[in-house]
Scaffold this active site. Structure first.
Site, PDB file in Angstrom:
ATOM      1  N   SER A  92      -9.941  -1.150   7.047  1.00 16.09           N
ATOM      2  CA  SER A  92      -9.240  -0.990   5.782  1.00 16.09           C
ATOM      3  C   SER A  92      -8.492  -2.219   5.289  1.00 16.09           C
ATOM      4  O   SER A  92      -7.967  -2.219   4.183  1.00 16.09           O
ATOM      5  CB  SER A  92      -8.283   0.206   5.854  1.00 16.09           C
ATOM      6  OG  SER A  92      -9.008   1.404   5.930  1.00 16.09           O
ATOM      7  N   SER A 146      -9.379   1.078   2.886  1.00 17.51           N
ATOM      8  CA  SER A 146      -8.531   1.888   2.036  1.00 17.51           C
ATOM      9  C   SER A 146      -7.373   1.105   1.409  1.00 17.51           C
ATOM     10  O   SER A 146      -6.670   1.632   0.553  1.00 17.51           O
ATOM     11  CB  SER A 146      -7.957   3.052   2.863  1.00 17.51           C
ATOM     12  OG  SER A 146      -7.072   2.583   3.876  1.00 17.51           O
ATOM     13  N   LYS A 179       0.857  -1.181   0.000  1.00 20.73           N
ATOM     14  CA  LYS A 179       0.000   0.000   0.000  1.00 20.73           C
ATOM     15  C   LYS A 179       0.897   1.236   0.000  1.00 20.73           C
ATOM     16  O   LYS A 179       1.864   1.299   0.762  1.00 20.73           O
ATOM     17  CB  LYS A 179      -0.879  -0.057   1.254  1.00 20.73           C
ATOM     18  CG  LYS A 179      -1.942   1.016   1.385  1.00 20.73           C
ATOM     19  CD  LYS A 179      -2.781   0.719   2.625  1.00 20.73           C
ATOM     20  CE  LYS A 179      -3.915   1.699   2.828  1.00 20.73           C
ATOM     21  NZ  LYS A 179      -4.763   1.332   3.988  1.00 20.73           N
TER      22      LYS A 179
END
Length: 552
Positions: free
Chosen positions: A288, A264, A192
Site C-alpha cells: 500500500s 491503499s 492517510k
C-alpha cells in the site's frame, strides 16, 4: 374456503418463524451433520465416532464465542500476541551516527511561485529557514492547490485548513524568534485518513465510519507537530486500506486521471505526485506504499516492521501494518523518517534501533544483490528495470544474483485476512459491511466473512512457517548489504511484508502510455539509511523523480 385456510396457514407459519428467530430461548446446537460439513471447509475428515465425541466441546466453544462477543473490542485494542520480525542471531548496529543531508544553501525563491509545488522538503526548508518565504505563505499556497486539484483527483477527504493556519502562524513566530526546530519546521503535509486527529473526522475511507471522530492525535502526527510540520489535509485511502476506491469515489492518478492511483495510500501518493503537498504519510500491509508510489511516480519508504508507532492508526493486520512517508525524492524520505521513527511508550511492537543516513554512498564497497530470475521475466516494467540495473552498474554496483527463500508465501497470506477479520469483527457481525462501496468477491466484506472459517490451528501454523521464512531471509541478508527487486513481479512484495524488511521504491521511467514505473531497493532489518542513500544515488544519476504530471 380452501383459499382462506391457505392464508391462515401462511400467517401461522410466518408467526412461527418469527417466534423461532426472535425468541430469547432459541439456542443453536451443533450436531454431527454440521461437523461433517464443516470438515469439508477446512480440509479434514473425521470418523463418525470422533464427530460425536467433539459435540460437547464444540457447543461449549460456541458459548465461549458468544460470551466474548458481549465484550466491546475497539479497533485500537491489539492482541496480546506480538509479532517478532527479529531472527535468532540477528545483529544490528547500536551506534547512532550524526545524520547529514545534502547542501541546500543555493536554493532561491523561484520567480514563478507555482514552481514551489514540486520543490523538495530540503529546498522548502531552506527557503523557510532563510525567511525567503513564511510557513503561512507556503501553507496557503498548498491549501489553494488542494482546493483546486483535490476534487479532480478525489484525493482529499478533509481539509484541516483552520488547524494548518494556526500551526503555520506558530511556526513563523518561533522562527522569527530564532527557535528553528529543523527541516520540517513550517513544512505542510498530508496524512492517510486512518491516522486519528483531534477535532477532525478519521473516516478510514469507508462508509460505516465516514462520520467517525477519534478525538486524539496519532503518535506520528504528534511527532510531526513537535517537529513544527503543518497538517493541511486528511487524504483519501481505499476503504479500510484496500485499493483506491473510498466512499467519495476512486482516487485518480495525476498522470492519467482516467485511471486510479492504486492503493491503499491512494491520496497520499496522488497528492504528493500532483504537488498538492510536499510530502504525505502512508501505510503498508501488502503493497500500500509501494503500489501507489509506483503508479504516481513518487518515492516511498516502507520502514522495518516495528520502526514507527501505530498508536492512533487504524489496525488492519497487527503483525504486518507499517507506517511510512511518501515524498518527492529519496532524501526527503530520510528527513521525514528521522522524525516519525522510534518508541512512544504505547505501541509495544516498537524497537529502538538507530537510524544512520549519509547521502554519500560508494556502491563499490557494498555487496548488492538482485533477483535475477524475476528481472529475467517478461513483465510490464522489464525494459525500464533493465536500464535501471545498467545505471546502477555504471555507478559501481557489482550486482550479485540471488534467490529468495523457497517457501510458498502465497499460501500463508491468509495471515493478513485472519487478522483483518478480527480487526473488523463487529462490522461483519452487525452486517454494516453492507454499507461498503465495493461488494465484489475480491473485496473486504467477502474476505472478512470467508476468514471467519480460518481455523486458529492453521493461523498459528502459518506463522510457524513464517518463522522459518524469517530465519532463511536472515541467512540471505548476511551475504549482502541490500538487494534490488522489481516492484511488482514475483513474490518479493508479499514475502518482505511478511518478514518485515524495509524497502524504498523510486520511479525508473515511464510506460508506453506515459504512466510511471518503479524499481525497489530492499534493505536489512532496521537499515533504512543504506537503501535511502542507494536510492538517492540512483536518482542523482537520473531525472525521473523530477518529472511531474500536468493537471491544467
Amino acid at each position: 374456503m380452501k383459499k382462506i385456510n391457505l392464508i391462515v396457514l401462511s400467517i401461522v407459519l410466518v408467526l412461527s418463524l418469527l417466534a423461532f428467530y426472535f425468541s430469547p430461548a432459541t439456542e443453536v446446537k451443533i450436531n454431527k451433520s454440521m461437523v461433517e460439513n464443516a470438515e469439508k471447509i477446512i480440509g479434514l475428515d473425521f470418523t463418525d465416532a470422533k464427530r460425536d465425541s467433539m459435540l460437547d466441546a464444540l457447543n461449549n466453544q460456541l458459548k465461549d464465542y458468544q460470551n466474548l462477543r458481549k465484550i466491546s473490542l475497539d479497533n485500537a485494542v491489539p492482541p496480546s500476541i506480538l509479532f517478532n520480525p527479529i531472527p535468532v542471531d540477528f545483529k544490528s548496529t547500536q551506534k547512532q551516527k550524526k545524520i547529514s543531508y545534502s547542501d541546500y544553501s543555493n536554493v532561491k525563491l523561484p520567480k514563478n511561485l507555482d514552481d514551489l509545488a514540486f520543490y523538495s522538503i530540503g529546498e522548502l526548508a531552506h527557503l523557510i529557514k532563510t525567511k525567503q518565504i513564511t510557513s503561512t505563505e507556503l501553507t496557503k499556497f498548498f491549501i489553494s492547490r488542494l482546493k483546486k486539484y483535490g476534487p479532480k483527483l478525489h484525493c482529499v477527504i478533509t481539509l484541516t485548513e483552520e488547524l494548518a493556519l494556526q500551526q503555520a502562524k506558530k511556526a513563523d513566530e518561533e522562527i522569527a524568534k530564532g527557535h528553528y526546530r529543523g527541516m520540517l519546521h513550517g513544512i505542510p503535509f498530508g496524512v492517510k485518513d486512518l491516522l486519528a486527529t483531534k477535532k477532525y473526522k478519521t473516516t478510514w475511507g469507508a462508509n460505516p465510519y465516514k462520520d467517525q471522530v477519534i478525538d486524539e492525535d496519532a503518535t506520528v502526527i504528534k511527532k510531526l507537530e513537535n517537529a513544527g510540520a503543518v497538517l493541511v489535509a486528511k487524504l483519501s485511502m481505499g476503504a479500510l486500506a484496500w485499493g483506491d476506491v473510498w466512499f467519495g469515489g476512486m482516487t485518480r492518478n495525476p498522470w492519467d486521471t482516467t485511471k486510479g492511483s492504486s492503493g491503499s495510500s491512494a491520496g497520499s501518493a496522488a497528492a504528493t505526485s500532483a504537488g498538492l503537498v510536499p510530502f504525505a504519510i502512508g501505510t503498508e500491509t501488502w503493497g500500500s506504499i509501494v503500489s501507489p508510489s509506483t503508479v504516481c511516480g513518487v518515492s516511498g519508504l516502507r520502514p522495518t516492521y516495528g520502526r514507527v508507532s501505530r498508536t492512533g492508526a487504524m489496525a488492519l493486520s497487527w503483525s504486518m501494518d507499517k507506517i511510512g512517508p511518501i515524498c518527492r525524492n529519496a532524501e526527503d524520505l530520510a528527513i521525514v523518517f528521522n522524525t516519525i521513527k522510534g518508541p512512544d511508550g504505547k505501541d509495544q511492537t516498537l524497537y529502538d534501533y538507530p537510524f544512520n543516513y549519509n547521502p554519500k554512498i560508494d556502491f563499490k564497497k557494498l555487496k548488492i544483490g538482485y533477483l535475477k530470475s524475476d528481472f529475467d521475466k517478461k513483465y510490464a516494467f522489464h525494459k525500464n528495470d533493465s536500464l535501471a540495473l545498467e545505471t546502477l552498474k555504471k555507478l559501481g554496483a557489482d550486482l550479485i544474483p540471488i534467490e529468495l527463500p523457497d517457501i510458498p508465501v502465497n499460501n500463508i497470506a491468509f495471515i493478513l485476512n485472519a487478522e483483518a477479520a478480527a480487526a473488523f469483527d463487529e462490522l461483519t457481525r452487525s452486517n454494516k459491511d453492507d454499507l461498503m462501496v465495493r461488494q465484489i468477491k475480491n473485496a473486504w466484506p467477502n474476505v472478512f466473512r470467508a476468514a471467519r472459517f480460518i481455523p486458529a490451528v492453521e493461523y498459528i501454523n502459518a506463522n510457524r512457517v513464517r518463522y522459518l521464512l524469517i530465519q532463511k531471509m536472515n541467512e540471505l541478508m548476511k551475504s549482502i548489504d541490500f538487494y534490488i527487486s522489481p516492484s511488482w513481479e514475483g513474490d518479493n512484495l508479499l514475502l518482505t511484508n511478511l518478514t518485515g524488511h524495509p524497502c524504498v521504491v523510486v520511479p525508473d521511467g515511464f510506460s508506453e502510455n506515459g504512466t510511471p514505473t518503479s524499481i525497489t531497493f530492499i534493505g536489512r532489518l532496521f537499515d533504512e539509511g543504506t537503501i535511502i542513500a542507494a536510492a538517492k544515488a540512483f536518482q542523482d544519476a537520473t531525472d525521473f523523480h523530477k518529472k511531474h504530471p500536468k493537471l491544467d
